[in-house]
Write a protein that holds these residues in place. Structure first.
Motif, PDB file in Angstrom:
ATOM      1  N   GLU A 198       0.851  -1.195   0.000  1.00  0.00           N
ATOM      2  CA  GLU A 198       0.000   0.000   0.000  1.00  0.00           C
ATOM      3  C   GLU A 198       0.881   1.238   0.000  1.00  0.00           C
ATOM      4  O   GLU A 198       1.961   1.217   0.585  1.00  0.00           O
ATOM      5  CB  GLU A 198      -0.864   0.036   1.261  1.00  0.00           C
ATOM      6  CG  GLU A 198      -2.075  -0.858   1.205  1.00  0.00           C
ATOM      7  CD  GLU A 198      -2.931  -0.702   2.461  1.00  0.00           C
ATOM      8  OE1 GLU A 198      -2.508  -0.015   3.402  1.00  0.00           O
ATOM      9  OE2 GLU A 198      -4.029  -1.281   2.479  1.00  0.00           O
ATOM     10  N   PRO A 199       0.416   2.340  -0.589  1.00  0.00           N
ATOM     11  CA  PRO A 199       1.220   3.565  -0.576  1.00  0.00           C
ATOM     12  C   PRO A 199       1.557   4.012   0.842  1.00  0.00           C
ATOM     13  O   PRO A 199       2.594   4.609   1.079  1.00  0.00           O
ATOM     14  CB  PRO A 199       0.317   4.594  -1.257  1.00  0.00           C
ATOM     15  CG  PRO A 199      -0.613   3.810  -2.100  1.00  0.00           C
ATOM     16  CD  PRO A 199      -0.823   2.502  -1.394  1.00  0.00           C
ATOM     17  N   ARG A 200       0.672   3.734   1.812  1.00  0.00           N
ATOM     18  CA  ARG A 200       0.909   4.228   3.164  1.00  0.00           C
ATOM     19  C   ARG A 200       1.873   3.361   3.969  1.00  0.00           C
ATOM     20  O   ARG A 200       2.200   3.711   5.109  1.00  0.00           O
ATOM     21  CB  ARG A 200      -0.415   4.312   3.919  1.00  0.00           C
ATOM     22  CG  ARG A 200      -1.061   2.970   4.138  1.00  0.00           C
ATOM     23  CD  ARG A 200      -2.171   3.089   5.160  1.00  0.00           C
ATOM     24  NE  ARG A 200      -3.088   1.966   5.110  1.00  0.00           N
ATOM     25  CZ  ARG A 200      -4.082   1.823   5.962  1.00  0.00           C
ATOM     26  NH1 ARG A 200      -4.275   2.711   6.894  1.00  0.00           N
ATOM     27  NH2 ARG A 200      -4.893   0.785   5.849  1.00  0.00           N
TER      28      ARG A 200
ATOM     29  N   HIS B 127       5.068   2.119   5.466  1.00  0.00           N
ATOM     30  CA  HIS B 127       6.436   2.630   5.546  1.00  0.00           C
ATOM     31  C   HIS B 127       7.418   1.478   5.402  1.00  0.00           C
ATOM     32  O   HIS B 127       7.067   0.298   5.514  1.00  0.00           O
ATOM     33  CB  HIS B 127       6.656   3.504   6.781  1.00  0.00           C
ATOM     34  CG  HIS B 127       6.351   2.879   8.105  1.00  0.00           C
ATOM     35  ND1 HIS B 127       6.967   1.725   8.545  1.00  0.00           N
ATOM     36  CD2 HIS B 127       5.495   3.252   9.095  1.00  0.00           C
ATOM     37  CE1 HIS B 127       6.527   1.442   9.758  1.00  0.00           C
ATOM     38  NE2 HIS B 127       5.619   2.338  10.100  1.00  0.00           N
TER      39      HIS B 127
ATOM     40  N   ASP C  66       7.664  -1.321   8.114  1.00  0.00           N
ATOM     41  CA  ASP C  66       6.585  -2.310   8.075  1.00  0.00           C
ATOM     42  C   ASP C  66       6.747  -3.237   6.868  1.00  0.00           C
ATOM     43  O   ASP C  66       6.488  -4.441   6.960  1.00  0.00           O
ATOM     44  CB  ASP C  66       5.214  -1.621   7.997  1.00  0.00           C
ATOM     45  CG  ASP C  66       4.654  -1.297   9.382  1.00  0.00           C
ATOM     46  OD1 ASP C  66       5.234  -1.785  10.379  1.00  0.00           O
ATOM     47  OD2 ASP C  66       3.656  -0.571   9.460  1.00  0.00           O
TER      48      ASP C  66
ATOM     49  N   ARG D 250      15.641   6.899   8.293  1.00  0.00           N
ATOM     50  CA  ARG D 250      14.605   6.475   9.241  1.00  0.00           C
ATOM     51  C   ARG D 250      13.528   5.704   8.472  1.00  0.00           C
ATOM     52  O   ARG D 250      12.773   6.319   7.704  1.00  0.00           O
ATOM     53  CB  ARG D 250      13.937   7.704   9.852  1.00  0.00           C
ATOM     54  CG  ARG D 250      14.825   8.593  10.662  1.00  0.00           C
ATOM     55  CD  ARG D 250      14.791   8.152  12.093  1.00  0.00           C
ATOM     56  NE  ARG D 250      15.154   9.226  12.989  1.00  0.00           N
ATOM     57  CZ  ARG D 250      16.304   9.272  13.669  1.00  0.00           C
ATOM     58  NH1 ARG D 250      17.189   8.321  13.516  1.00  0.00           N
ATOM     59  NH2 ARG D 250      16.544  10.261  14.505  1.00  0.00           N
TER      60      ARG D 250
ATOM     61  N   CYS E  86      10.812   4.370   9.516  1.00  0.00           N
ATOM     62  CA  CYS E  86       9.428   4.531   9.971  1.00  0.00           C
ATOM     63  C   CYS E  86       8.760   5.756   9.361  1.00  0.00           C
ATOM     64  O   CYS E  86       7.543   5.887   9.395  1.00  0.00           O
ATOM     65  CB  CYS E  86       9.349   4.589  11.498  1.00  0.00           C
ATOM     66  SG  CYS E  86       9.931   6.143  12.203  1.00  0.00           S
ATOM     67  N   ILE E  87       9.575   6.702   8.854  1.00  0.00           N
ATOM     68  CA  ILE E  87       8.971   7.887   8.231  1.00  0.00           C
ATOM     69  C   ILE E  87       9.402   7.987   6.766  1.00  0.00           C
ATOM     70  O   ILE E  87       9.451   9.068   6.197  1.00  0.00           O
ATOM     71  CB  ILE E  87       9.277   9.191   9.008  1.00  0.00           C
ATOM     72  CG1 ILE E  87      10.770   9.346   9.288  1.00  0.00           C
ATOM     73  CG2 ILE E  87       8.497   9.234  10.302  1.00  0.00           C
ATOM     74  CD1 ILE E  87      11.144  10.705   9.884  1.00  0.00           C
ATOM     75  N   THR E  88       9.713   6.826   6.185  1.00  0.00           N
ATOM     76  CA  THR E  88      10.043   6.756   4.765  1.00  0.00           C
ATOM     77  C   THR E  88       9.131   5.698   4.160  1.00  0.00           C
ATOM     78  O   THR E  88       9.153   4.548   4.604  1.00  0.00           O
ATOM     79  CB  THR E  88      11.523   6.362   4.584  1.00  0.00           C
ATOM     80  OG1 THR E  88      12.336   7.332   5.236  1.00  0.00           O
ATOM     81  CG2 THR E  88      11.896   6.286   3.114  1.00  0.00           C
ATOM     82  N   PHE E  89       8.317   6.114   3.209  1.00  0.00           N
ATOM     83  CA  PHE E  89       7.367   5.153   2.648  1.00  0.00           C
ATOM     84  C   PHE E  89       8.062   4.251   1.633  1.00  0.00           C
ATOM     85  O   PHE E  89       8.901   4.716   0.857  1.00  0.00           O
ATOM     86  CB  PHE E  89       6.170   5.878   2.027  1.00  0.00           C
ATOM     87  CG  PHE E  89       5.365   6.595   3.058  1.00  0.00           C
ATOM     88  CD1 PHE E  89       4.559   5.880   3.935  1.00  0.00           C
ATOM     89  CD2 PHE E  89       5.439   7.968   3.201  1.00  0.00           C
ATOM     90  CE1 PHE E  89       3.842   6.527   4.934  1.00  0.00           C
ATOM     91  CE2 PHE E  89       4.734   8.630   4.194  1.00  0.00           C
ATOM     92  CZ  PHE E  89       3.933   7.909   5.058  1.00  0.00           C
TER      93      PHE E  89
ATOM     94  N   ALA F   9       6.970   2.916  -1.011  1.00  0.00           N
ATOM     95  CA  ALA F   9       6.691   3.293  -2.399  1.00  0.00           C
ATOM     96  C   ALA F   9       7.593   4.424  -2.880  1.00  0.00           C
ATOM     97  O   ALA F   9       7.926   4.512  -4.055  1.00  0.00           O
ATOM     98  CB  ALA F   9       5.225   3.701  -2.539  1.00  0.00           C
ATOM     99  N   ALA F  10       8.015   5.287  -1.930  1.00  0.00           N
ATOM    100  CA  ALA F  10       8.860   6.420  -2.305  1.00  0.00           C
ATOM    101  C   ALA F  10      10.294   5.977  -2.588  1.00  0.00           C
ATOM    102  O   ALA F  10      11.105   6.768  -3.044  1.00  0.00           O
ATOM    103  CB  ALA F  10       8.837   7.474  -1.198  1.00  0.00           C
TER     104      ALA F  10
ATOM    105  N   GLU G  13      11.003   3.171  -4.425  1.00  0.00           N
ATOM    106  CA  GLU G  13      10.945   2.268  -5.579  1.00  0.00           C
ATOM    107  C   GLU G  13      12.302   2.199  -6.292  1.00  0.00           C
ATOM    108  O   GLU G  13      12.874   3.235  -6.652  1.00  0.00           O
ATOM    109  CB  GLU G  13       9.866   2.783  -6.546  1.00  0.00           C
ATOM    110  CG  GLU G  13       9.820   2.118  -7.899  1.00  0.00           C
ATOM    111  CD  GLU G  13       9.259   0.701  -7.854  1.00  0.00           C
ATOM    112  OE1 GLU G  13       8.455   0.412  -6.935  1.00  0.00           O
ATOM    113  OE2 GLU G  13       9.634  -0.113  -8.723  1.00  0.00           O
TER     114      GLU G  13
ATOM    115  N   SER H 162      15.461   8.075  -3.499  1.00  0.00           N
ATOM    116  CA  SER H 162      14.728   8.645  -4.621  1.00  0.00           C
ATOM    117  C   SER H 162      15.575   8.571  -5.884  1.00  0.00           C
ATOM    118  O   SER H 162      16.779   8.343  -5.828  1.00  0.00           O
ATOM    119  CB  SER H 162      14.376  10.109  -4.338  1.00  0.00           C
ATOM    120  OG  SER H 162      15.534  10.915  -4.415  1.00  0.00           O
TER     121      SER H 162
END
Lengths: 279, 410
Positions: B18-20, B22, B25, B58, B60-63, B65-66, B68, B174
């Motif tokens: 899912e996009p959300r 992180h 997870d 970090r 936990c604050i890096t998704f 999906a971001a 990829e 990125s």
């Protein structure tokens, strides 16, 4: 501690972002490094319908040198500046300040454009960039416009973005060889939000003398001609002629009512000016 | 859900995500790599620190999906890493861990310090490691372990690598991916439960004489209308509420005009990306003799599960200029729940100041409208408080005062 179930888009250029953020029918949030937005999403303080990731946009990760400025894309990170992957034309001011932002793991993702747009009064970039006279360039449906950093911030967590607009770059003027700067922030713990920031630049060749009281509870207080704070500027000892009383009045006029707060800010600026003198 | 592709500890991984979700997870739940620990889950404790494209991040604050296309290394992937092997031995020797919860993050950050910093002092190391919290052993052993490994490596002629060897610009993780067309999160609940404020039972604003606010501040403003008019206006709760941007009442106030009143309603506040809607109740008492009033209120924001309790005291008196009225306001409040966790009292005060600025504008507009013979309902007011779209008359006033004072200084 899990964000709401948002949608996600990663456009390849700015032109791909603008139609997405122009959509009024849902809550759209731009995300760069996500180091401030991430915690707010995890705590569900922010519950967007769509997150637009702008880190895939090549233009925003570029640095362009012009005759009198360095123009950084909005997604340049604190670590890029700290490690001098971005050429430094500020006599070490930007790398030094970058190295003091939060922690290294945060600096590897946190961006200069994101930090300024998030507009946290305690953040470092707003204060030092205001002192250096930097500007931001915004792009929206009506084209581009440039705004001084201190005017871009409207108040706590509020940037001057018109509907459908986004920040694309930050332009920092090149300093002369004789320029001196100072930066002091008061933190009780390394990496935490500053309680007070003082930033100072004197660049005689360009006729610039600017002082900034940062980490106020709102916009930074910018003294565009700081010579008034330095007496006649003839003192041999740096910072000796600093007019604490006038400094105190300037912060009070800027809206700071608590005397302890005022004193902390005056001291932060005095230390920044002393640092500039001894550099 | 969409597919993402990462290289994790050297192996290519394709998985739905899912996009959300992180990165932490995604590693723990989808890939069973539970060496990455989650402590605070909002980027403060450092337990989840991993390497993304070779540099600490970090998770936990890096998704996910971001990131990829990025290369991710967790503590499990550092088994054969030279620096980490030396650090493990040194942590063991110096007693650099006890419960081990912070250790995966400590090792990743310590590796970065050893790699990047040439000859750091103990203080430099402590500053560089300050984003990783340990709650049992303390930092003495950890710092000693790092100092030992650095001294040893430099003695063996291994120099530091500036920037940890990173050459690319932009956020770690990125720039590896191609464009992602808009991807939807999992199906969302379409229907949002309708809130029916009218049907809710009346709630008292619970008077409590022992309650002390966490934050207090005072504010004054001047209105260009006579004191009697302003005092009467403050007695009409519905009109006062209409001047407060984002505020609305549920039905008419209970109790008589002039006497003690009880109102229920809500106020919407938007600050940057945060928006909250507090539903609550307020009790109002007014004293004609001293022309002062007290508003006691409590409210809850369901979305952020936050609550507030506050008291506003106001005094209406004649201003220095005849025919004008000065209003002194003292505000005290306590915020609890998620918003309080985030909030720093200063930010709340800036927002409150700007809110009062708009309130005064609306108040002026309404009084002028009524003085001109218009009725109360047709007066123009701002609908919702959006701090970004409004300039503060308060700040403008303070700047004016300052110049006045400078002038007098001559």
């Amino acid at each position: 501690m899990k964000p709401v179930n948002f949608d996600y888009a990663r456009p390849k250029d700015v032109a791909g972002v603008l139609p997405l953020i122009a959509d009024d029918s849902r809550t759209v949030k731009i995300m760069a490094g996500g180091q401030s937005l991430g915690p707010m999403l995890n705590m569900r303080l922010v519950q967007p319908d769509l997150v637009v990731d702008i880190t895939g946009i090549e233009e925003l990760r570029q640095v362009v040198e012009t005759p009198d400025a360095i123009v950084m894309g909005g997604c340049i990170t604190h670590a890029d500046i700290e490690d001098r992957r971005v050429p430094d034309m500020t006599r070490g001011a930007l790398p030094a300040v970058a190295g003091g932002i939060a922690y290294r793991a945060v600096r590897n993702r946190g961006t200069i454009g994101g930090s300024i747009t998030h507009a946290d009064p305690s953040a470092d970039w707003i204060s030092i960039l205001s002192a250096l006279g930097a500007t931001v360039t915004l792009r929206g449906p009506g084209g581009s416009r440039s705004v001084a950093v201190e005017d871009y911030m409207l108040g706590a967590l509020e940037a001057d973005l018109r509907p459908g607009e986004m920040l694309v770059s930050v332009s920092v003027p090149k300093l002369s060889v004789s320029a001196r700067w100072g930066y002091y922030k008061s933190c009780r713990k390394t990496g935490e939000f500053a309680h007070a920031i003082g930033a100072f630049l004197v660049d005689p060749e360009r006729g610039v003398s600017r002082a900034v009281f940062g980490a106020t509870e709102s916009r930074p207080i910018v003294i565009a001609d700081a010579r008034q704070l330095l007496g006649e500027g003839t003192a041999t000892e740096p910072g000796r002629d600093f007019d604490s009383r006038l400094a105190g009045e300037l912060v009070e006029a800027g809206g700071m009512s608590d005397p302890i707060d005022r004193q902390t800010h005056v001291v932060a600026l005095r230390r920044a000016i002393q640092q500039a003198g001894s550099a | 859900m969409s597919m993402i592709h990462l290289t994790i500890n050297g192996k290519p991984v394709d998985a739905a995500c899912e996009p959300r979700t992180h990165l932490a997870d995604f590693l723990r739940e989808t890939n069973n790599l539970t060496g990455t620990h989650l402590g605070c889950e909002h980027g403060v404790c450092g337990a989840c620190t991993i390497l993304v494209d070779g540099v600490p991040t970090r998770s936990c604050i890096t998704f996910a999906a971001a990131c990829e296309g990025a290369s991710v290394t967790t503590v499990e992937g550092l088994d054969d890493d030279d620096i980490t092997s030396e650090l493990r031995t040194a942590f063991s020797r110096e007693h650099g861990l006890q419960c081990g919860y912070c250790t995966p993050g400590m090792l990743v950050s310590a590796r970065d310090v050893v790699l990047r910093m040439d000859a750091p002092s103990e203080h430099d190391i402590r500053v560089a490691m300050s984003g990783n919290l340990c709650r049992c052993t303390g930092y003495v052993g950890i710092v000693r372990a790092i100092q030992g490994v650095i001294a040893d490596r430099r003695a063996r002629g291994i120099a530091a690598v500036a920037g940890g060897g990173r050459t690319r610009l932009g956020p770690a993780g990125s720039g590896n991916a191609s464009t992602a067309k808009e991807a939807a999160g999992a199906s969302k609940a379409a229907a949002v439960a309708a809130v029916k404020p009218a049907g809710q039972p009346r709630t008292a604003a619970r008077k409590d004489d022992n309650w002390k606010p966490q934050t207090t501040f005072e504010q004054s403003f001047t209105v260009a209308h006579p004191t009697d008019v302003v005092w009467d206006f403050f007695g009409r709760v519905d009109e006062v509420a209409a001047c407060l941007p984002g505020a609305s009442l549920n039905g008419a106030p209970e109790g008589g005009p002039g006497g003690d009143e009880h109102v229920e309603g809500q106020i919407k506040v938007k600050v940057g990306p945060i928006s909250a809607e507090f539903h609550g109740a307020a009790d109002i008492t007014r004293d004609e003799a001293t022309r002062t009033g007290v508003i006691d209120g409590t409210g809850k924001d369901k979305r952020s599960n936050s609550a507030t309790r506050g008291q506003i005291r106001y005094a209406v008196k004649e201003a220095e200029t005849p025919g004008e009225t000065r209003v002194d306001v003292a505000i005290g409040f306590t915020l609890s729940g998620v918003l309080a966790q985030f909030s720093r009292s200063g930010l709340v005060q800036d927002v409150a100041n700007r809110l009062i600025g708009v309130f005064v504008q609306n108040l002026e507009a309404r009084l002028a409208h009524q003085a001109g013979g218009g009725d109360a309902d047709s007066a123009p007011v701002a609908a919702e408080f959006n701090a970004g779209s409004l300039m503060s008359s308060v700040i403008v006033g303070q700047v004016k005062q300052f110049f006045a004072r400078l002038f007098r200084r001559g």
